[in-house]
Design an enzyme around this catalytic site. Structure first.
Site, mmCIF file in Angstrom:
data_model
loop_
_atom_site.group_PDB
_atom_site.id
_atom_site.type_symbol
_atom_site.label_atom_id
_atom_site.label_comp_id
_atom_site.label_asym_id
_atom_site.label_seq_id
_atom_site.Cartn_x
_atom_site.Cartn_y
_atom_site.Cartn_z
ATOM 1 C CG HIS A 29 -6.297 2.915 2.937
ATOM 2 N ND1 HIS A 29 -5.376 1.901 3.098
ATOM 3 C CD2 HIS A 29 -6.472 3.043 1.602
ATOM 4 C CE1 HIS A 29 -5.001 1.454 1.911
ATOM 5 N NE2 HIS A 29 -5.651 2.126 0.982
ATOM 6 C CB ALA A 31 1.599 0.135 4.470
ATOM 7 C CB SER A 42 -0.894 0.053 1.247
ATOM 8 O OG SER A 42 -1.860 -0.944 1.184
ATOM 9 C CG HIS A 96 -4.557 -7.309 1.073
ATOM 10 N ND1 HIS A 96 -4.718 -6.544 -0.057
ATOM 11 C CD2 HIS A 96 -3.447 -6.854 1.695
ATOM 12 C CE1 HIS A 96 -3.730 -5.659 -0.110
ATOM 13 N NE2 HIS A 96 -2.943 -5.834 0.920
ATOM 14 C CG MET A 146 -4.209 -5.873 7.842
ATOM 15 S SD MET A 146 -5.557 -4.821 7.307
ATOM 16 C CE MET A 146 -5.624 -3.641 8.666
ATOM 17 C CB SER A 147 -0.111 -8.063 3.235
ATOM 18 O OG SER A 147 0.995 -7.224 3.517
ATOM 19 C CE1 TYR A 200 -8.167 -5.467 2.513
ATOM 20 C CE2 TYR A 200 -6.226 -6.087 3.786
ATOM 21 C CZ TYR A 200 -6.836 -5.299 2.828
ATOM 22 O OH TYR A 200 -6.114 -4.330 2.178
ATOM 23 C CD GLU A 201 -7.994 -7.310 -1.876
ATOM 24 O OE1 GLU A 201 -8.443 -6.814 -2.914
ATOM 25 O OE2 GLU A 201 -6.817 -7.700 -1.751
ATOM 26 C CG ASN A 221 -0.282 3.422 11.313
ATOM 27 O OD1 ASN A 221 -0.230 2.907 10.199
ATOM 28 N ND2 ASN A 221 -0.671 2.761 12.383
ATOM 29 C CG HIS A 234 -2.990 -2.614 -3.336
ATOM 30 N ND1 HIS A 234 -1.911 -3.443 -3.168
ATOM 31 C CD2 HIS A 234 -3.230 -2.075 -2.131
ATOM 32 C CE1 HIS A 234 -1.523 -3.405 -1.903
ATOM 33 N NE2 HIS A 234 -2.309 -2.585 -1.250
HETATM 34 N N1 HPA Z 1 -2.332 -2.077 11.603
HETATM 35 C C1 HPA Z 1 -2.472 -3.026 10.664
HETATM 36 N N2 HPA Z 1 -2.129 -2.851 9.405
HETATM 37 C C2 HPA Z 1 -1.597 -1.664 9.059
HETATM 38 C C3 HPA Z 1 -1.425 -0.630 9.984
HETATM 39 C C4 HPA Z 1 -1.807 -0.853 11.331
HETATM 40 O O1 HPA Z 1 -1.678 0.016 12.215
HETATM 41 N N3 HPA Z 1 -0.873 0.422 9.315
HETATM 42 C C5 HPA Z 1 -0.721 0.013 8.022
HETATM 43 N N4 HPA Z 1 -1.158 -1.254 7.858
#
Ligand code: HPA
Length: 272
Positions: free
Chosen positions: A246, A112, A29, A82, A210-211, A84-85, A234, A60
């Site tokens: 996001h 990310a 991402s 992913h 998440m990947s 989650y998709e 973050n 993406h």
């Molecule tokens: N948590 C999970 N996935 C993420 C985060 C997060 O804080 N930041 C970017 N992808």
């Protein structure tokens, strides 16, 4: 059978780009812009590649870019799938299966991630030294196809140590401090709660996302060497006053784009 499907996809890709590809990259991402650095690029929409899923996430692009970086022929996933998709992990990791059959020996997985380490600020890069799979699923579940790899593959050095060292040395040559840490994957798509983040810190995670973990496992299963790089977007939930969104994740990728580009180019030049 996945093997035959992956063979068909690999043949399709070879038909579009005949150079021998040794390195693949997956852009996470906010990091998709790196694909612009590929010379003599051939772009193939995922929708056109046999058995590839489609990327549904904003940020993406959903295409495979084939071309050269420096002297090296590369295959670049601009956008990934992913869990989650709603995809099965078989679909999420299908590109890795195809990369293996294309003869690719090294894959660089990028993502990310949220930081659990208050020293790792937004906009920093972290080389992944190990991972924790908390997705609750495993991409190797089901009947094992021995043509890909062993039933019970070893994961004690899933992220090749010498590739980590190359990444750190190249960052150093740029006067850039590359962090090194443990990446933990959850299913998503919601971000974590502060209580979950406290738990993840206790179990030794430095970054959360998440990947990456399913792809790394599948790559390792078929003997592809893996380098993982997280772009910290973050501080994880509860570690600052800020809420996570996001857009901010995408922005962090743009912020480090120049360093990321330079670092990846240097690493790739060491791999050929
Ligand atoms: N948590 C999970 N996935 C993420 C985060 C997060 O804080 N930041 C970017 N992808």
């Amino acid at each position: 059978m996945i093997y035959e499907k992956a063979q068909e996809a690999a043949e399709f890709i070879r038909g579009k780009f005949s150079d021998e590809i040794k390195i693949a990259l997956v852009l996470g991402s906010g990091l998709g812009g790196f694909a612009e650095n590929i010379e003599a690029a051939v772009k193939i929409n995922y929708a056109d590649i046999p058995y590839f899923a489609r990327s549904t996430v904003e940020g993406h692009a959903g295409q495979l870019v084939l071309g050269r970086i420096g002297g090296a022929a590369v295959a670049v996933q601009q956008g990934r799938f992913h869990y989650y998709e709603g995809y099965q992990l078989e679909e999420v990791t299908f590109p890795m299966r195809v990369f293996g059959l294309l003869g690719i020996k090294t894959v660089i997985l990028t993502n990310a991630a949220g930081s659990l380490n208050s020293d790792f600020k937004a906009g920093s890069l972290m080389v992944i030294k190990d991972h924790i799979n908390l997705m609750g699923v495993n991409p190797l579940r089901g009947r094992n196809d021995g043509r890909f790899g062993a039933r019970f593959p070893d994961m004690s050095e899933i992220y090749a140590l010498d590739l980590q060292e190359i990444a750190i040395a190249e960052a150093k040559a740029m006067n850039y401090v590359l962090r090194r840490g443990v990446y933990c994957a959850l299913q998503g798509p919601c971000y974590e709660t502060p209580a979950e983040i406290r738990m993840l810190r206790e179990v030794g995670a430095d970054a959360v996302g998440m990947s990456t973990v399913p792809e790394a496992i599948v790559a390792r299963h078929q003997g592809i060497r893996v380098l993982g790089i997280s772009c910290i977007s973050n501080l994880a939930a509860g570690m600052s006053e800020e809420k996570i969104n996001h857009e901010e994740v995408m922005e962090a990728g743009a912020q480090v784009a120049d360093i990321f580009k330079e670092l990846l180019k240097r690493i790739i030049s060491k791999l050929v």
